[in-house]
Design a protein around this motif. Structure first.
Motif, short mmCIF file in Angstrom:
data_model
loop_
_atom_site.label_atom_id
_atom_site.label_comp_id
_atom_site.label_asym_id
_atom_site.label_seq_id
_atom_site.Cartn_x
_atom_site.Cartn_y
_atom_site.Cartn_z
N PHE A 98 0.72 -1.38 -0.09
CA PHE A 98 0.10 0.06 0.05
C PHE A 98 0.88 1.20 -0.03
O PHE A 98 0.36 2.36 -0.06
N ASP A 99 2.22 1.25 -0.11
CA ASP A 99 2.99 2.26 -0.42
C ASP A 99 3.42 2.55 -2.02
O ASP A 99 3.89 3.43 -2.21
N LEU A 100 2.82 1.39 -2.55
CA LEU A 100 2.84 1.60 -4.13
C LEU A 100 1.90 2.82 -4.35
O LEU A 100 1.05 3.01 -3.60
N SER A 101 2.17 3.60 -5.52
CA SER A 101 1.17 4.52 -5.84
C SER A 101 -0.03 3.87 -6.23
O SER A 101 -0.13 2.78 -6.61
N ALA A 102 -1.18 4.70 -6.31
CA ALA A 102 -2.52 4.08 -6.43
C ALA A 102 -2.30 3.56 -8.12
O ALA A 102 -2.86 2.26 -8.22
N ASP A 103 -1.91 4.26 -8.84
CA ASP A 103 -1.42 3.57 -10.38
C ASP A 103 -0.65 2.36 -10.27
O ASP A 103 -0.83 1.46 -11.17
N GLU A 104 0.30 2.31 -9.68
CA GLU A 104 1.25 1.09 -9.38
C GLU A 104 0.57 -0.16 -8.78
O GLU A 104 0.69 -1.39 -9.51
N TYR A 105 -0.20 0.38 -7.94
CA TYR A 105 -0.89 -0.79 -7.43
C TYR A 105 -2.14 -1.42 -8.37
O TYR A 105 -2.20 -2.69 -8.44
N ALA A 106 -2.94 -0.65 -8.96
CA ALA A 106 -3.94 -0.89 -10.25
C ALA A 106 -3.21 -1.73 -11.27
O ALA A 106 -3.55 -2.67 -11.60
N ASP A 107 -1.63 -1.34 -11.41
CA ASP A 107 -0.99 -2.17 -12.53
C ASP A 107 -0.64 -3.54 -12.22
O ASP A 107 -0.71 -4.39 -12.93
N LEU A 108 -0.31 -3.54 -10.79
CA LEU A 108 0.04 -4.82 -10.37
C LEU A 108 -1.17 -5.75 -10.17
O LEU A 108 -1.11 -6.95 -10.62
N GLN A 109 -2.22 -5.06 -9.74
CA GLN A 109 -3.63 -6.04 -9.74
C GLN A 109 -4.16 -6.09 -11.09
O GLN A 109 -4.45 -7.49 -11.31
N ARG A 110 -3.71 -5.57 -12.10
CA ARG A 110 -3.97 -5.93 -13.53
C ARG A 110 -3.41 -7.10 -13.97
O ARG A 110 -3.81 -7.85 -14.62
#
Ligand code: 5GP
Length: 129
Positions: A50-62
Motif C-alpha cells: 500500500f506504499d505503491l502509488s495508486a497507479d502502480e497498485y492498479a497495474d500490479l492488480q491488472r
C-alpha cells in the motif's frame, strides 16, 4: 541490500517463473499452501504493497488478474484466492492460491509438492498466461 524477491527477479536465485512483464514478475511460492500457489510481485522494490502509488497498485492488480486466470486455467479449482500478508518478505507481493474451500487458505499448513510437480505446474500456468 536487495530483497530475496529482487534477487529472484534478477535471476540470481532460481525460481519457478510463470510470467513476467516489464514491471511485474510471477513465480511459484517455494512453500505452497496449495499446489499452484503463485506470488505476484512488482519489480520495484517496496515493502508495503500500500506504499505503491495508486497507479502502480492498479497495474500490479491488472497483472495479477491475468496471472489468476492462468492459474485457474492450469489448476482445477473452484476459485483463486488472493491474499496480501507481507510479514516474511519485505518486498510487496500478492498470493494467488487455488482453492476449493475456505479451509484451503491456511497459511499455517503447507502442501507437499515435489520439485518435478512444481515444474509441471509452473509450465502449465506459464502456458496459460
Ligand atoms: P509473506 O511475506 O506474505 O508473509 O510470505 C512470503 C511468502 O514468500 C511465503 O509464502 C514464502 O513461502 C515465500 N517465499 C519466501 N522465500 C521464498 C523464496 O526464496 N522463493 C520463493 N519462490 N518463495 C519464497
Amino acid at each position: 541490500m536487495a530483497t530475496i524477491f529482487s534477487r529472484i527477479i534478477a535471476g540470481e536465485i532460481p525460481c519457478y517463473k510463470v510470467a513476467e512483464d516489464d514491471r511485474h514478475f510471477a513465480f511459484l511460492d517455494i512453500n505452497p499452501v496449495q499446489p499452484g500457489h503463485t506470488l505476484v510481485v512488482p519489480k520495484k522494490e517496496i515493502d508495503d504493497i500500500f506504499d505503491l502509488s495508486a497507479d502502480e497498485y492498479a497495474d500490479l492488480q491488472r497483472f495479477a488478474h491475468k496471472v489468476a486466470h492462468a492459474v485457474k486455467g492450469a489448476i482445477p479449482c473452484r476459485k483463486v484466492a488472493e491474499a496480501v500478508i507481507g510479514l516474511e518478505v519485505p518486498h510487496a507481493h500478492i498470493h494467488l492460491i487455488p482453492i476449493n474451500s475456505e479451509a484451503d487458505v491456511d497459511f499455517r499448513k503447507k502442501a507437499e509438492v515435489s520439485a518435478e510437480r512444481m515444474q509441471e505446474i509452473c509450465n502449465e500456468i506459464a502456458a496459460k498466461f
